[in-house]
Scaffold this motif. Structure first.
Motif, mmCIF file in Angstrom:
data_model
loop_
_atom_site.group_PDB
_atom_site.id
_atom_site.type_symbol
_atom_site.label_atom_id
_atom_site.label_comp_id
_atom_site.label_asym_id
_atom_site.label_seq_id
_atom_site.Cartn_x
_atom_site.Cartn_y
_atom_site.Cartn_z
ATOM 1 N N ARG A 69 48.980 59.317 50.736
ATOM 2 C CA ARG A 69 49.043 59.476 49.282
ATOM 3 C C ARG A 69 50.476 59.355 48.773
ATOM 4 N NH1 ARG A 69 44.511 64.309 48.783
ATOM 5 N NH2 ARG A 69 42.863 63.076 49.752
ATOM 6 N N LEU A 70 51.419 59.875 49.531
ATOM 7 C CA LEU A 70 52.830 59.715 49.150
ATOM 8 C C LEU A 70 53.260 58.256 49.247
ATOM 9 C CD1 LEU A 70 54.305 62.900 50.843
ATOM 10 C CD2 LEU A 70 54.296 62.400 48.378
ATOM 11 N N GLY A 71 52.790 57.574 50.294
ATOM 12 C CA GLY A 71 53.088 56.148 50.418
ATOM 13 C C GLY A 71 52.486 55.348 49.274
ATOM 14 N N LEU A 72 51.260 55.683 48.918
ATOM 15 C CA LEU A 72 50.612 55.028 47.782
ATOM 16 C C LEU A 72 51.417 55.262 46.505
ATOM 17 C CD1 LEU A 72 48.197 53.521 46.531
ATOM 18 C CD2 LEU A 72 47.053 55.755 46.338
ATOM 19 N N SER A 73 51.836 56.495 46.302
ATOM 20 C CA SER A 73 52.645 56.826 45.131
ATOM 21 C C SER A 73 53.924 55.993 45.114
ATOM 22 C CB SER A 73 52.991 58.318 45.135
ATOM 23 O OG SER A 73 53.849 58.642 44.074
ATOM 24 N N SER A 74 54.575 55.910 46.248
ATOM 25 C CA SER A 74 55.822 55.158 46.350
ATOM 26 C C SER A 74 55.622 53.691 45.972
ATOM 27 C CB SER A 74 56.381 55.281 47.766
ATOM 28 O OG SER A 74 57.657 54.705 47.846
ATOM 29 N N TRP A 75 54.591 53.067 46.531
ATOM 30 C CA TRP A 75 54.363 51.644 46.248
ATOM 31 C C TRP A 75 53.869 51.408 44.829
ATOM 32 C CZ3 TRP A 75 57.022 48.410 48.750
ATOM 33 C CH2 TRP A 75 57.412 48.690 50.057
ATOM 34 N N LEU A 76 53.188 52.389 44.243
ATOM 35 C CA LEU A 76 52.828 52.268 42.824
ATOM 36 C C LEU A 76 54.074 52.338 41.950
ATOM 37 C CD1 LEU A 76 49.556 54.367 42.812
ATOM 38 C CD2 LEU A 76 49.749 51.938 42.157
ATOM 39 N N PHE A 77 55.043 53.166 42.336
ATOM 40 C CA PHE A 77 56.311 53.196 41.605
ATOM 41 C C PHE A 77 57.074 51.878 41.775
ATOM 42 C CE2 PHE A 77 55.998 57.962 41.678
ATOM 43 C CZ PHE A 77 56.004 58.134 40.301
ATOM 44 N N VAL A 78 56.986 51.264 42.949
ATOM 45 C CA VAL A 78 57.605 49.937 43.133
ATOM 46 C C VAL A 78 56.976 48.938 42.168
ATOM 47 C CG1 VAL A 78 57.866 47.977 44.715
ATOM 48 C CG2 VAL A 78 58.274 50.297 45.557
ATOM 49 N N ALA A 79 55.648 48.876 42.183
ATOM 50 C CA ALA A 79 54.954 47.933 41.294
ATOM 51 C C ALA A 79 55.273 48.227 39.835
ATOM 52 C CB ALA A 79 53.445 48.005 41.540
ATOM 53 N N GLY A 80 55.258 49.508 39.474
ATOM 54 C CA GLY A 80 55.549 49.884 38.097
ATOM 55 C C GLY A 80 56.943 49.479 37.670
ATOM 56 N N THR A 81 57.911 49.709 38.540
ATOM 57 C CA THR A 81 59.295 49.356 38.222
ATOM 58 C C THR A 81 59.452 47.853 38.071
ATOM 59 O OG1 THR A 81 60.097 51.317 39.370
ATOM 60 C CG2 THR A 81 61.684 49.524 39.036
ATOM 61 N N LEU A 82 58.904 47.111 39.006
ATOM 62 C CA LEU A 82 59.025 45.647 38.932
ATOM 63 C C LEU A 82 58.310 45.086 37.700
ATOM 64 C CD1 LEU A 82 58.553 44.684 42.688
ATOM 65 C CD2 LEU A 82 60.688 44.709 41.376
ATOM 66 N N LEU A 83 57.075 45.520 37.482
ATOM 67 C CA LEU A 83 56.309 44.977 36.368
ATOM 68 C C LEU A 83 56.853 45.437 35.015
ATOM 69 C CD1 LEU A 83 52.697 45.369 37.811
ATOM 70 C CD2 LEU A 83 53.998 43.247 37.555
ATOM 71 N N PHE A 84 57.198 46.711 34.897
ATOM 72 C CA PHE A 84 57.663 47.235 33.613
ATOM 73 C C PHE A 84 59.081 46.740 33.306
ATOM 74 C CE2 PHE A 84 59.682 50.312 30.814
ATOM 75 C CZ PHE A 84 58.737 50.435 29.806
ATOM 76 N N SER A 85 60.028 47.156 34.118
ATOM 77 C CA SER A 85 61.429 46.875 33.808
ATOM 78 C C SER A 85 61.759 45.389 33.872
ATOM 79 C CB SER A 85 62.347 47.660 34.753
ATOM 80 O OG SER A 85 62.201 49.045 34.519
ATOM 81 N N PHE A 86 61.305 44.733 34.919
ATOM 82 C CA PHE A 86 61.689 43.333 35.082
ATOM 83 C C PHE A 86 61.010 42.427 34.058
ATOM 84 C CE2 PHE A 86 63.464 45.233 38.734
ATOM 85 C CZ PHE A 86 64.511 44.419 39.139
ATOM 86 N N SER A 87 59.823 42.815 33.584
ATOM 87 C CA SER A 87 59.207 42.010 32.525
ATOM 88 C C SER A 87 59.992 42.158 31.220
ATOM 89 C CB SER A 87 57.734 42.390 32.320
ATOM 90 O OG SER A 87 57.594 43.693 31.799
ATOM 91 N N ILE A 88 60.513 43.349 30.961
ATOM 92 C CA ILE A 88 61.347 43.538 29.766
ATOM 93 C C ILE A 88 62.649 42.764 29.912
ATOM 94 C CG2 ILE A 88 62.669 45.203 28.388
ATOM 95 C CD1 ILE A 88 60.419 47.230 28.941
ATOM 96 N N TYR A 89 63.292 42.844 31.073
ATOM 97 C CA TYR A 89 64.521 42.072 31.285
ATOM 98 C C TYR A 89 64.263 40.585 31.037
ATOM 99 C CZ TYR A 89 66.268 46.163 33.970
ATOM 100 O OH TYR A 89 66.665 47.407 34.378
ATOM 101 N N ALA A 90 63.194 40.083 31.618
ATOM 102 C CA ALA A 90 62.895 38.653 31.494
ATOM 103 C C ALA A 90 62.586 38.272 30.041
ATOM 104 C CB ALA A 90 61.730 38.275 32.397
ATOM 105 N N ARG A 91 61.877 39.138 29.337
ATOM 106 C CA ARG A 91 61.554 38.844 27.934
ATOM 107 C C ARG A 91 62.794 38.875 27.060
ATOM 108 N NH1 ARG A 91 58.249 43.305 26.813
ATOM 109 N NH2 ARG A 91 58.476 42.827 24.628
ATOM 110 N N MET A 92 63.594 39.918 27.195
ATOM 111 C CA MET A 92 64.739 40.095 26.304
ATOM 112 C C MET A 92 65.920 39.205 26.668
ATOM 113 S SD MET A 92 63.696 42.167 24.085
ATOM 114 C CE MET A 92 61.936 42.326 24.199
ATOM 115 N N LEU A 93 66.183 39.047 27.944
ATOM 116 C CA LEU A 93 67.377 38.315 28.374
ATOM 117 C C LEU A 93 67.134 36.833 28.614
ATOM 118 C CD1 LEU A 93 68.740 41.039 30.828
ATOM 119 C CD2 LEU A 93 69.476 40.599 28.469
ATOM 120 N N LEU A 94 65.902 36.484 28.994
ATOM 121 C CA LEU A 94 65.603 35.083 29.303
ATOM 122 C C LEU A 94 64.654 34.430 28.305
ATOM 123 C CD1 LEU A 94 65.126 35.476 33.173
ATOM 124 C CD2 LEU A 94 67.199 34.775 31.936
ATOM 125 N N GLY A 95 64.124 35.230 27.384
ATOM 126 C CA GLY A 95 63.217 34.687 26.373
ATOM 127 C C GLY A 95 61.835 34.345 26.899
#
Length: 134
Positions: A69-95
């Motif tokens: 369950r801790l491993g699942l939590s960790s990998w969900l945070f990985v997915a969340g960070t990549l999908l949330f933050s990096f999609s915003i970076y790509a939208r705002m900085l790269l259009g």
């Protein structure tokens, strides 16, 4: 320990993103876009910390259910960070505006990461109560 390595790498990238954007407006971004980028940086930093924390905790517990369950939590945070933050970076900085629908998926992964962390805590608590009653 793989998630700890991933978390450390994402933490480094979060510091780089924060340094690159935290000292004033980035060329071509208005105040609203900068707020979005700074939100992405904040979630990126926090996600990296949670990835490391849950990854380390998972490597230290003996109970397989809790570790899973801790491993699942960790990998969900990985997915969340990549999908949330990096999609915003790509939208705002790269259009890349077509990534707009990806951002909420990242938020949902972050929420699921917290749920999995709570699920791990419940499993750990039940195990501790069971062992104490022996």
């Amino acid at each position: 320990m793989q998630s700890v390595l991933v978390g450390a790498g994402l933490g480094l990238l979060a510091v780089v993103a924060g340094a690159a954007t935290g000292h004033g407006p980035v060329g071509g971004l208005d105040a609203e876009a900068m707020r979005s980028v700074m939100t992405a940086v904040r979630y990126h930093e926090f996600g990296a910390v949670m990835i490391v924390v849950t990854g380390l905790a998972g490597s230290l517990v003996d109970a397989k259910a809790v570790a899973f369950r801790l491993g699942l939590s960790s990998w969900l945070f990985v997915a969340g960070t990549l999908l949330f933050s990096f999609s915003i970076y790509a939208r705002m900085l790269l259009g890349l505006d077509w990534l707009g629908p990806v951002t909420p998926l990242g938020g949902m992964c972050h929420m699921a990461g917290w749920i999995a962390l709570a699920w791990a805590a419940v499993a750990g608590t039940r195990r501790a109560v069971f062992e104490a009653s022996r």
